[in-house]
Design a protein around this motif. Sequence first.
Motif: not given
Length: 297
Positions: A204-212
């Motif tokens: 999928k290429g570059v992906r943004w991940i949000a961590d909590r």
Amino acid sequence: MMSCFKSRKIRQAFYSIVIAIAAVSLAIVLRTVLAPLLGDSAPFVTFFPAVLLAAMLGGWLAGVSATVLTIIAGALYFRLVAVQEPSLVAALLYLMGCGVSIAAAEKLRGASERYRKAEHKLATALSVSGLGTWRWDVVRNTVEWDDRLCVMFGVAPGASPKTDAEFLNLVIEEDRAHVLKMIEDSLRKPHASEYTYRINHPTKGVRWIADRNNVLCGQDGAPLEIVGASMDVTERKQADEHRDLLIRELHHRVRNTLAMVQGMANATANSAQDLAHFKETFARRIASLAMTHALLT
């Protein structure tokens, strides 16, 4: 619906009785095999575990059925094999033990069922929300990922990172310092933290991940582990960037439009013969400008 409920009850009762018969049969076989070693002692040595096993597998009905069957089988067994019959006190103690075992087994079954339902609900909620969960043992420096997180990062479950260094290698190089700083800050003064970073997904290429995540500490206050959840927020990031682009474009167009209106007003005022002529000419130019914007839209 009532007929389905009744048939389910009948099936459960049948299975319970079958389990009880199987458990008691096994107990009799074991007691017979152990007879040369036990002699006349310990008459309930295999019957009591049979009741407990039946209650654990089939519930209270299977436990009660096994208790009744062991009483009948015991009475016949003691007479046929010439084993000394237990005293009344021993028999009462056996029945009391069976009752306690059935109650305890039912409690355990209920707790196990509630745990199973809670686990199913949690798994369903995580699946619907698109969250992947992870755990980092700070002391041993071992990382554990669930399957959803592996899918999110595009790695096979067996190839998931096992240490913090292996995890950082999956983060885009420009974002590693930020992620490392957030983790170190949360460990220095244990607290919950939230941050985003980018990864290179293999398909999928570059992906943004949000961590909590949150830091769990021991009694001495030292961090023991960090547990967290991650979500792919690429679409949200793209939507935010598109919205910002539209806002900037709108701001630019409004400024140009206002400058154009101001220029039209000045040009019309310089060429107008009187106020009535100014109003008529300016209104026509404003209408033409509005028509142009409508066509552009």
